[in-house]
Design an enzyme around this catalytic site. Structure first.
Site, short mmCIF file in Angstrom:
data_model
loop_
_atom_site.label_atom_id
_atom_site.label_comp_id
_atom_site.label_asym_id
_atom_site.label_seq_id
_atom_site.Cartn_x
_atom_site.Cartn_y
_atom_site.Cartn_z
CB SER A 173 -25.10 7.25 -1.54
OG SER A 173 -24.24 8.18 -2.15
CE1 TYR A 187 -16.84 5.71 -0.16
CE2 TYR A 187 -17.33 7.97 0.50
CZ TYR A 187 -17.57 6.61 0.59
OH TYR A 187 -18.55 6.15 1.44
CE LYS A 191 -20.22 4.89 -1.25
NZ LYS A 191 -21.03 3.69 -0.97
#
Length: 324
Positions: A173, A187, A191
């Protein structure tokens, strides 16, 4: 001092011990050790950066390593690099993690996997308003959907293994998967999604002695970082500067330590540790000592989080005031 006072002090002294015993009884899943020596480790995104560092360290510890990436030429270069540094040959396999059939074919071709490290990822920092939808889709597809493809392809053989020793599935992650940051909209979404996947998956596979880890590196000095920084919004750089960068080898060392101990959260530096404690929520916790830290520091960590938010929003306000 009265006897009642002494009894009260003794009870106060015993309370933390009683609480620790209580936590030891209830934390789940139970502690576990996951060996990697002589076992098959598959690392995606293994041709450079953190993935290459993970492969080097696993090979040095005696694991049988396979690295997966799209670019066959880079895979060959990585294989030669690992052989040069460790004297050990690793296997390579080329596939696009966004293509489930290609991933399944690649996973089936390498044989049963004991440790799957889903390390592939792309990152482009930009405000959502300015970012192209193709870039957003690519981040979601590679970082999140690609991980679903890998896990789904690997699970049948991991579950049907004859060796019933504990095995691992680890997700790379990011600290941007612990807290949202300006410019990381796509993003962070990809994650943060890994956390939901990891939490639910751990419940689904625990009966098969499969253990899930979620690794949270900060900015890492990799070939892609310099390119990423060229487009990174100024505000993103200001806010993200509160967590320093690490070397890929350092992240790999922290990652392997967490994977081998079966840790669900694997922070890589002090900031990551604090974020893990602050965002523990309903995530599984194997260590009753860490559970104790999470419980007693929850309020303090919330105050610290509010202070960070005050600083970040102050930076945003100042930036916009200066650029009006």
């Amino acid at each position: 001092m009265a006897v009642s006072d002494l009894s009260f002090l003794a009870l106060c002294a015993l309370l933390p011990i009683i609480f620790l015993i209580f936590l030891k009884l209830i934390v789940r899943p139970r502690p576990v050790k996951i060996p990697i020596k002589s076992r098959h480790v598959l690392i995606t995104g293994g041709s450079s950066g953190i993935g290459l560092a993970l492969a080097n360290q696993a090979a040095a510890e005696g694991a049988r390593v396979t690295i997966l990436a799209r670019n066959l030429e880079k895979l060959e270069e990585a294989k030669a690099s690992i052989r040069l540094s460790t004297g050990i040959d690793v296997a390579i396999v080329s596939a696009d993690v966004c293509d489930f059939e290609a991933v399944k074919e690649a996973v089936d071709s390498v044989g049963p996997i004991d440790v799957l490290v889903c390390n592939q990822g792309v990152f482009v920092a930009q405000e959502l308003e300015n970012q192209e939808m193709k870039e957003i889709r690519d981040m979601i597809e590679i970082n999140l959907i690609g991980t679903f493809n890998l896990v789904k392809a690997a699970l049948p053989s991991m579950k049907s293994r004859t060796d019933r020793k504990p095995v691992s599935i680890a997700f790379m992650s990011s600290q941007a998967g612990q807290v949202g940051i300006y410019g990381y909209t796509a993003y962070s979404a990809s994650k943060f999604g890994l956390r939901g996947l990891a939490e639910a998956l751990q419940q689904e596979v625990i009966a098969d002695n499969i253990h899930v880890s979620l690794i949270f590196p900060p900015d890492t000095d990799t070939p892609g970082l310099a390119e990423e920084n060229k487009r990174k919004p100024r505000l993103t750089s200001i806010i993200a500067a509160s967590s320093g960068a690490m070397k890929a080898d350092e992240v790999a060392k922290k990652a392997w330590s967490g994977i081998k101990s079966g840790s669900f959260f694997v922070p890589c530096n002090l900031e990551g540790f604090m974020l893990s404690v602050a965002t523990a929520g309903l995530s599984p916790q194997r260590s009753y000592l860490m559970a104790f830290v999470e419980v007693i520091s929850a309020g303090l960590m919330r105050v610290a989080g509010l202070c960070f938010q005050w600083s970040w929003y102050g930076s945003i306000e100042n930036f916009h005031a200066q650029h009006k």
